[in-house]
Design an enzyme around this catalytic site. Structure first.
Site, PDB file in Angstrom:
ATOM      1  N   GLY A 236       0.872  -1.271   0.084  1.00 26.14           N
ATOM      2  CA  GLY A 236       0.028  -0.222  -0.053  1.00 26.14           C
ATOM      3  C   GLY A 236       0.999   1.184  -0.062  1.00 26.14           C
ATOM      4  O   GLY A 236       1.835   1.247   0.310  1.00 26.14           O
ATOM      5  N   HIS A 237       0.243   2.385  -0.344  1.00 36.15           N
ATOM      6  CA  HIS A 237       1.076   3.569  -0.462  1.00 36.15           C
ATOM      7  C   HIS A 237       0.588   4.347   0.729  1.00 36.15           C
ATOM      8  O   HIS A 237      -0.664   4.513   1.034  1.00 36.15           O
ATOM      9  CB  HIS A 237       0.409   4.582  -1.727  1.00 36.15           C
ATOM     10  N   PRO A 238       1.454   5.085   1.631  1.00 32.05           N
ATOM     11  CA  PRO A 238       1.055   5.604   2.869  1.00 32.05           C
ATOM     12  C   PRO A 238       0.296   6.839   2.793  1.00 32.05           C
ATOM     13  O   PRO A 238      -0.285   7.196   3.519  1.00 32.05           O
ATOM     14  CB  PRO A 238       2.540   5.939   3.435  1.00 32.05           C
ATOM     15  N   ARG A 291      -8.351   2.612   5.962  1.00 36.19           N
ATOM     16  CA  ARG A 291      -7.966   1.916   4.790  1.00 36.19           C
ATOM     17  C   ARG A 291      -8.476   0.206   5.263  1.00 36.19           C
ATOM     18  O   ARG A 291      -8.911  -0.314   4.033  1.00 36.19           O
ATOM     19  CB  ARG A 291      -6.490   1.712   4.738  1.00 36.19           C
TER      20      ARG A 291
END
Length: 430
Positions: A236-238, A291
């Site tokens: 995942g992208h932060p 998320r």
């Protein structure tokens, strides 16, 4: 066969530029490979006996290293014992015709041998001298060796790679070497442009650790702003959501809906437009905060169909997405093939193999024919041609002598080899 490696004449914007490549292993050779792909003539200076270390790296094709051939295609090879007066004279002549020198020894090695940047700036001021080392030529760590794994660890990228509950991981390719190679290439081309204005070369000093820091994207800024140490986030992208992999019925796929508009398109394509107006997911910041709930809601839908089905659906809706390909899917990928990104490489034998080509597409220059293999040089293959080119006119090397010279250097005595290797042993940048 042409005595030179695959000709670079008029093949790119660097046609007419000559590069002396003292580098070994990966960071330096990858840099000079790019220069060769862009049309430069690259003459690889190899050590007596074994040449570039990677000639002994697997995998092997008909006894030749595919690793070496990948990053040394289109170059010429000459073995020089630079402790020999005869070869030093030849090297001086090569330097007089060269535009660029690339080396990736530990700082000080070529200075001790008489070919450091400071000396060449005085005797050959036109030369662009590029040095790639673990930590650059200044600072408290400049004398230390710096392999890819060392700078990946020290530069922080390993701390960001992997899953939150797992250990730090190495990036899947040699990110430290390749990043340094790319920055070195930019520095060299910039210095060549500067030279057109004042006729002066320059030293390009590349530290692999510097390059790792420069490639940390926003990790440094996030810590400085938020005061929290960034950690591993899996795939995942932060700072973006959804921007990760999701389960389908037969595997996983990537969905990269990096803004609110794309999230609305995604919700519609999933058949759940209500997701876009859910208060938990109304903005990117909220989606990042929520998320786990978001991933659960999306996967409840994506698990009902196959990866291929969803890729068609999402592409049709304009949502960025991709299957997670394994390497075997790349060699015949229609997009890469259409872009001439898959090329054939050939060594001294007739067998060829495929690898990635030049991604820099510049208008006005013809693309190489992917059906024609790019050649990688045999050890010392071009010595006779280079001697003939540089020395015949002066008579310093008689033409009849060159064949004997080539044979003599390919079976150099153990004593001479030991002398040279003593100068180079343990001095790798990588």
């Amino acid at each position: 066969m042409n005595t030179k490696a695959t000709s670079s004449a008029d093949k790119g914007p660097l046609s007419g530029v000559t590069v002396l490549d003292f580098s070994r292993v990966l960071a330096g050779p990858y840099c000079t490979m790019i220069l060769a792909d862009l049309g430069a003539r690259v003459i690889k200076i190899e050590k007596v006996g074994s040449g570039d270390d990677t000639r002994a790296f697997g995998p092997f094709l008909e006894g030749e290293s595919a690793y070496f051939m990948c990053f040394n295609r289109g170059k010429e090879s000459i073995v020089l014992d630079i402790k020999s007066p005869r070869d030093r004279e030849l090297l001086e002549r090569l330097l007089s015709t060269a535009d660029v020198v690339v080396e990736n020894f530990r700082p000080g090695v070529l200075d001790r041998l008489g070919y450091g940047a400071e000396r060449l700036a005085k005797t050959h001021p036109h030369i662009v001298y590029a040095s790639i080392s673990g930590f650059g030529h200044t600072g408290p760590l400049s004398g230390l060796p710096g392999y890819d794994m060392v700078v990946q660890a020290m530069g922080g990228v390993m701390s960001l790679t992997g899953w939150p509950d797992g250990p730090p991981s190495r990036v899947g390719t040699s990110f430290g070497d390749l990043g340094a190679a790319l920055f070195a290439t930019v520095g060299i081309v910039s210095a060549l442009l500067k030279r057109t204005k004042n006729a002066q070369g320059a030293q390009v000093d590349i530290g692999m650790l510097d390059c790792q820091a420069a490639l940390m994207e926003t990790a440094l800024a996030r810590f400085d702003v938020e005061g929290m140490v960034p950690t591993r986030t899996g795939d995942g992208h932060p700072s973006l959501a959804p921007f990760e992999s999701f389960a389908a019925s037969d595997g996983r796929m990537i969905i990269a809906a990096g803004n609110d508009t794309l999230f609305m398109l995604l919700a519609d394509a999933l058949g759940a437009p209500e997701l876009a107006i859910d208060p938990q997911f109304a903005t990117n910041d909220l989606r990042c905060r929520n998320r786990p709930v978001m991933v659960e809601a999306i996967e409840a839908l994506t698990k009902k169909r196959s990866v291929a089905s969803w890729i068609d659906e999402l592409n049709g809706a304009g949502v960025p997405c991709a299957p997670i390909n394994t390497i075997d899917k790349l060699l015949d990928h229609p997009q890469l093939v259409a872009r001439n990104m898959i090329v054939s490489i050939q060594g001294q034998g007739p067998a060829t193999f495929r690898t990635a080509g030049n991604p820099i597409k510049i208008g006005g220059y013809a693309e190489p024919d992917p059906s024609v293999p790019l050649r990688a040089p045999g050890l010392n293959e071009h010595r006779e041609a280079i001697l003939s080119e540089l020395m015949s006119a002066s008579g310093a090397y008689a033409s009849a002598e060159t064949a004997d010279d080539s044979a003599r250097h390919s079976v150099m005595s153990r004593e001479s080899s030991a002398r040279l290797n003593q100068g180079f042993k343990g001095e790798d940048a990588e």
